[in-house]
Design an enzyme around this catalytic site. Structure first.
Site, mmCIF file in Angstrom:
data_model
loop_
_atom_site.group_PDB
_atom_site.id
_atom_site.type_symbol
_atom_site.label_atom_id
_atom_site.label_comp_id
_atom_site.label_asym_id
_atom_site.label_seq_id
_atom_site.Cartn_x
_atom_site.Cartn_y
_atom_site.Cartn_z
ATOM 1 N N CYS A 8 24.174 9.019 -42.584
ATOM 2 C CA CYS A 8 24.293 9.611 -43.928
ATOM 3 C C CYS A 8 23.068 9.079 -44.463
ATOM 4 O O CYS A 8 22.445 8.192 -43.991
ATOM 5 C CB CYS A 8 25.366 8.521 -44.447
ATOM 6 S SG CYS A 8 27.061 8.892 -43.826
ATOM 7 N N GLY A 34 22.789 14.195 -43.178
ATOM 8 C CA GLY A 34 24.163 14.321 -43.296
ATOM 9 C C GLY A 34 24.235 15.729 -44.013
ATOM 10 O O GLY A 34 23.710 15.939 -45.157
ATOM 11 N N ASN A 108 25.473 3.629 -46.098
ATOM 12 C CA ASN A 108 25.205 4.206 -44.585
ATOM 13 C C ASN A 108 25.286 3.329 -43.634
ATOM 14 O O ASN A 108 24.675 2.195 -43.711
ATOM 15 C CB ASN A 108 23.811 4.583 -44.862
ATOM 16 C CG ASN A 108 22.924 4.997 -43.607
ATOM 17 O OD1 ASN A 108 21.743 4.932 -43.375
ATOM 18 N ND2 ASN A 108 23.804 5.625 -42.601
ATOM 19 N N GLY A 109 25.967 3.531 -42.377
ATOM 20 C CA GLY A 109 26.164 2.797 -41.515
ATOM 21 C C GLY A 109 27.618 2.749 -41.080
ATOM 22 O O GLY A 109 28.272 3.497 -41.215
ATOM 23 N N TYR A 253 14.872 9.802 -33.271
ATOM 24 C CA TYR A 253 15.426 11.066 -33.933
ATOM 25 C C TYR A 253 15.698 11.309 -35.239
ATOM 26 O O TYR A 253 15.574 12.596 -35.660
ATOM 27 C CB TYR A 253 16.549 11.451 -32.993
ATOM 28 C CG TYR A 253 17.340 12.485 -33.318
ATOM 29 C CD1 TYR A 253 17.223 13.839 -32.842
ATOM 30 C CD2 TYR A 253 18.590 12.477 -34.093
ATOM 31 C CE1 TYR A 253 18.020 15.074 -33.334
ATOM 32 C CE2 TYR A 253 19.428 13.663 -34.422
ATOM 33 C CZ TYR A 253 19.257 14.529 -33.897
ATOM 34 O OH TYR A 253 19.868 15.894 -34.114
HETATM 35 P P1 AMP Z 1 22.665 18.071 -25.162
HETATM 36 O O1 AMP Z 1 21.699 18.765 -24.249
HETATM 37 O O2 AMP Z 1 23.845 19.064 -25.359
HETATM 38 O O3 AMP Z 1 22.914 16.606 -24.811
HETATM 39 O O4 AMP Z 1 22.017 18.336 -26.516
HETATM 40 C C1 AMP Z 1 20.611 17.631 -26.692
HETATM 41 C C2 AMP Z 1 20.239 18.035 -27.959
HETATM 42 O O5 AMP Z 1 20.956 17.257 -29.134
HETATM 43 C C3 AMP Z 1 18.617 17.395 -28.314
HETATM 44 O O6 AMP Z 1 17.740 18.395 -28.565
HETATM 45 C C4 AMP Z 1 18.761 16.488 -29.420
HETATM 46 O O7 AMP Z 1 17.724 16.801 -30.312
HETATM 47 C C5 AMP Z 1 19.833 16.489 -30.185
HETATM 48 N N1 AMP Z 1 20.622 15.269 -30.275
HETATM 49 C C6 AMP Z 1 20.085 14.273 -29.833
HETATM 50 N N2 AMP Z 1 20.720 13.006 -30.118
HETATM 51 C C7 AMP Z 1 21.652 13.510 -31.168
HETATM 52 C C8 AMP Z 1 22.798 13.080 -31.789
HETATM 53 N N3 AMP Z 1 22.936 11.560 -31.826
HETATM 54 N N4 AMP Z 1 23.400 13.778 -32.241
HETATM 55 C C9 AMP Z 1 23.284 15.263 -32.500
HETATM 56 N N5 AMP Z 1 22.171 15.636 -31.792
HETATM 57 C C10 AMP Z 1 21.681 14.998 -31.234
#
Ligand code: AMP
Length: 471
Positions: A8, A34, A108-109, A253
């Site tokens: 968020c 979000g 947020n949290g 990220y």
């Molecule tokens: P996967 O290979 O399906 O595990 O997807 C990896 C991708 O998900 C990477 O390109 C990341 O940038 C993205 N990603 C990493 N962490 C998260 C997260 N917590 N939520 C959503 N996407 C993420």
């Protein structure tokens, strides 16, 4: 690649005649935090007005909607559900009229003892409208015997465990606070709109300040409460000092690279990650290619350290919406193809280092590796700018259950085989710590270590809830 967004974003404005517009712009800059719902509450000095809805900030807040949000005080929220169901009643801010006056809150949290607190409050007669953990705070405030809102808030916050960066709106004041461990960011800024009259702004990330020309003044400190009202601004520690647990994943990220988070430029952290990755895990390759946008900055670092050219050989379509129509004859890997397309002329015959921030389930990464290979790459070497994600987050990041985290259940070699890469390497924990200059152990690395920096009140409940852990 940004598969989906979570978490968020929060913002607050004090003392500006166009508070709702500024809140809207701040949320617009925080949209990446979000995308499920967004909301703004304003105070005109007497009444609190709230507009919230499912969808993106720019779609919800049209000119007529903003006109229904009068006043010089505003708070805002953009949400991806990490606690509570995906429904409109969980959209924030939450606004109530209670014995402490009219108040609204955005969070947020993730409050790790929310379930316990809620059970206790319900036994004392509280009635909840939503399933989100944030509502608990309002009930704690209403139950408090303290006379002032600030006093009641202080009492409420001291009962919470876990992660919270909070913005409150009362009729004539804004109160913001961060949990004592500082899991989630909250920055503070100032804005001059007419000579000598400062407006105060708060936001999850400083990129929100840039858009509204506010000057970053530093962070709301962990365990600190800041009150801005007619008598001016006051900063006050409401909780004793605790060891800090700032979320390292904000730097890996979540946050935008143009933001300063926990007092550090995110871009710098990410380039460092790429640099260390190149030192720790070199590869005999021709080019360095980021998985956009999440791998961009780390790929720049990898390229500059290794001396290998940086090539944008995956192009991202930035306009992919929530729903799209697939042709009746299903196209293989349609979802990933919609978002990314390879530049064949750059990849043909090349040995490629592919840089991304994380592998969660591994399914997206496999599709991307296949895509790069199908576009003619001779070899694909995957480099990940953080350690393997082995444990879910209970502090507001939407990671899946442990059973779905590929690195929780497989070795790096097994993951390499699964994603069909020629080689795979992750950044080491030691290096990650250096990349964010964490000399004093002030970050949370639980998703990489499984060591959680809080005592869980009800661990089974949290585990059962799995990823449904804030906002
Ligand atoms: P996967 O290979 O399906 O595990 O997807 C990896 C991708 O998900 C990477 O390109 C990341 O940038 C993205 N990603 C990493 N962490 C998260 C997260 N917590 N939520 C959503 N996407 C993420």
């Amino acid at each position: 690649m940004d598969k989906f967004h979570e978490e968020c974003g929060v913002a607050a404005i004090y003392g500006h005649p166009e508070a709702s517009k500024l809140a809207y712009l701040a949320l617009y800059a925080l949209q990446h935090r979000g995308q499920e719902s967004a909301g703004i509450s304003t105070s005109d000095g007497e009444l609190i007005h709230t507009k919230k809805s499912m969808g993106h900030v720019a779609d919800i807040f049209t000119e007529p909607v903003l006109q229904e949000l009068p006043g010089s005080l505003a708070i805002g929220h953009t949400r991806y559900s990490t606690a509570g169901d995906t429904v409109e009643r969980n959209a924030q801010p939450f606004s109530v009229h209670c014995n402490k006056g009219r108040i609204a809150v955005a969070h947020n949290g993730n409050i790790t003892n929310a379930a316990e607190l809620r059970k206790d409050l319900e036994s004392r007669g509280s009635i909840f409208q939503a399933s989100s953990d944030t509502e608990v705070i309002l009930h704690l405030v209403a139950h408090s015997r303290e006379k002032t809102l600030a006093g009641a808030l202080r009492e409420a916050l001291l009962q919470l465990e876990g992660a919270f960066s909070l913005v409150f709106l009362a009729q004539d004041r804004i109160i913001v606070a961060r949990d004592p461990q500082g899991f989630r960011p909250l920055a503070m800024g100032q804005l001059e709109f007419s000579a000598g009259t400062p407006a105060y702004v708060f936001a999850s990330e400083t990129c929100a300040f840039d858009l509204i020309n506010a000057v970053y003044m530093g962070d709301v400190q962990p365990g600190e409460m800041v009150i801005v009202g007619p008598e001016g601004i006051s900063r006050d520690r409401y909780a004793p000092h605790r060891p800090l647990s700032q979320c390292v994943f904000e730097h890996v990220y979540f946050s935008r690279p143009d933001s300063i988070v926990f007092g550090r430029a995110v871009q710098e952290s990410r380039e460092n990650m790429g640099r260390y990755l190149a030192i720790e895990s070199p590869a005999d390759a021709d080019i360095v290619v980021p998985v956009p946008d999440s791998g961009n900055a780390a790929a720049v670092g990898y390229s500059s350290e290794s001396g290998l050219p940086y090539r944008q050989a995956l192009i991202r379509n930035h306009y992919v919406g929530r729903t799209f129509i697939e042709p009746s004859q299903a196209i293989r890997d349609f979802g990933v193809k919609l978002k990314l397309n390879p530049v064949r002329s750059l990849l043909e015959g090349k040995s490629v280092i592919l840089v991304d921030d994380s592998i969660v389930r591994g399914t997206t990464s496999r599709k991307i590796v296949r895509m790069v290979r199908n576009a003619g790459a001779r070899e694909v070497h995957m480099r990940i700018s953080c350690p393997p994600t082995i444990s879910p987050c209970f502090y507001g990041v939407d990671t899946p259950n442990k059973s779905e985290l590929i690195a929780a259940n497989s070795t790096v070699e097994e993951i390499r085989r699964f994603i069909e890469a020629d080689s795979l390497a992750y950044l080491s924990m030691n290096a990650l710590q250096r990349c964010v200059a964490d000399d004093r152990g002030e970050y949370c690395y639980a998703c990489y270590t499984g060591n959680y920096p809080t005592d869980f009140v009800n661990i089974e409940q949290l585990v059962r809830a799995g990823k449904k852990a804030g906002g």
